[in-house]
Design a protein around this motif. Structure first.
Motif, PDB file in Angstrom:
ATOM      1  N   ASP A 212      -4.518  -9.411   5.058  1.00 51.47           N
ATOM      2  CA  ASP A 212      -5.248 -10.013   3.941  1.00 51.47           C
ATOM      3  C   ASP A 212      -4.370 -11.007   3.180  1.00 51.47           C
TER       4      ASP A 212
ATOM      5  N   LEU B 168      -8.900  -5.763  -4.320  1.00 58.25           N
ATOM      6  CA  LEU B 168     -10.330  -5.455  -4.303  1.00 58.25           C
ATOM      7  C   LEU B 168     -10.844  -5.204  -2.888  1.00 58.25           C
ATOM      8  N   SER B 169     -10.441  -6.064  -1.955  1.00 58.25           N
ATOM      9  CA  SER B 169     -10.980  -5.947  -0.596  1.00 58.25           C
ATOM     10  C   SER B 169     -10.566  -4.644   0.075  1.00 58.25           C
ATOM     11  N   GLN B 170      -9.380  -4.146  -0.253  1.00 61.42           N
ATOM     12  CA  GLN B 170      -8.897  -2.895   0.338  1.00 61.42           C
ATOM     13  C   GLN B 170      -9.160  -1.683  -0.560  1.00 61.42           C
ATOM     14  N   ASN B 171      -9.821  -1.942  -1.708  1.00 58.16           N
ATOM     15  CA  ASN B 171     -10.192  -0.860  -2.638  1.00 58.16           C
ATOM     16  C   ASN B 171      -8.985   0.011  -2.997  1.00 58.16           C
ATOM     17  N   ILE B 172      -7.890  -0.652  -3.362  1.00 61.42           N
ATOM     18  CA  ILE B 172      -6.658   0.063  -3.686  1.00 61.42           C
ATOM     19  C   ILE B 172      -6.683   0.493  -5.152  1.00 61.42           C
ATOM     20  N   GLN B 173      -6.440   1.763  -5.379  1.00 58.54           N
ATOM     21  CA  GLN B 173      -6.434   2.333  -6.721  1.00 58.54           C
ATOM     22  C   GLN B 173      -5.241   3.275  -6.855  1.00 58.54           C
TER      23      GLN B 173
ATOM     24  N   THR C 126      -6.797  -8.981  -2.438  1.00 51.45           N
ATOM     25  CA  THR C 126      -6.440  -7.892  -1.527  1.00 51.45           C
ATOM     26  C   THR C 126      -6.658  -6.539  -2.193  1.00 51.45           C
TER      27      THR C 126
ATOM     28  N   THR D 219      -4.302   6.131  -4.271  1.00 46.02           N
ATOM     29  CA  THR D 219      -4.507   5.703  -2.886  1.00 46.02           C
ATOM     30  C   THR D 219      -3.224   5.948  -2.100  1.00 46.02           C
TER      31      THR D 219
END
Length: 227
Positions: A69, A48-53, A46, A56
């Motif tokens: 997800d 990676l798929s939502q590009n959480i950093q 999740t 964010t």
């Protein structure tokens, strides 16, 4: 995730994610923080798929995507566990998923994905199921066919597999062996006609057809003193 925790999180939104840390007990999962406040735990997939950093902003929309997800991944993990124990028919696996309270729409997506990857194959499942039941439990084709149908295997596949049994196995020979193993039991019945009826019902319960049952009984009628 418990509803009350999600409800508390929703009251904080929107909120900036200032920290991401791997969880100690589950290295494949990560905890999201705002300063020192824990927000939510998510899988690496999740993340990676939502590009959480860091930095964010966690909004209501992003939270809903995260929850979707996470549910999807939870269902996939459950499916992998079920399949690691034994093969399943697609409908059988779907029923197990939905019985746990997970959404049917999510279950359908995962079943489709697993079928495309070859992880689920109803024909392969049906052949193995039939072979196991014939070898280990001495089931006949009718009982195997009905069991496959109850597991949600298509009628065309169930019939194809059972037809293969009919064409390639000496069913009356198997029936004879089954009768001989229970000979002492049947001989306790003193009436020859009732004895034959009990022999017939036993083999019918095993899932064999009328012709094979009668052929088998006729082959051993002198041994069992039946007409």
């Amino acid at each position: 995730m418990k509803d009350e925790k999600i409800d508390r999180l929703k009251k904080l939104l929107p909120v900036k994610i200032t920290g991401i840390a791997p969880q100690k007990k589950r290295k494949d999962r990560f905890s999201l923080f705002h300063n020192d406040t824990f927000l939510i735990g998510i899988s690496g997939g999740t993340l990676l798929s939502q590009n959480i950093q860091k930095e964010t902003v966690l909004t209501s929309q992003l939270l809903n995507q995260i929850l979707d997800d996470e549910e999807y991944q939870s269902v996939k993990d459950a499916c992998y566990r079920y399949l690691s124990r034994r093969d399943h028919a697609a409908m059988e696996l779907r029923q197990k998923i939905t019985q746990k309270g997970l959404r049917a729409s999510v279950a359908d997506l995962i079943i489709e994905e697993f079928e495309q990857k070859g992880l689920i194959d109803d024909y392969r499942f049906a052949k193995k199921f039939a072979a196991d039941k014939m070898e280990l439990k001495k089931w006949g084709p009718l009982k195997i066919k009905n069991a496959l149908l109850r597991k949600g295997v298509k009628k065309s596949i169930s019939e194809k597999v059972t037809q293969n049994i009919i064409e390639n196995l000496e069913q009356d020979g198997i029936c004879v062996d089954l009768l001989r193993k229970r000979k002492a039991h049947f001989l306790r019945e003193t009436d020859p006609m009732k004895r034959r009826q009990k022999m017939y019902r036993y083999l019918a319960g095993k899932g064999f057809y009328n012709r094979e049952i009668n052929d088998a009984i006729n082959r051993v009628k002198s041994e069992f003193d039946v007409k």
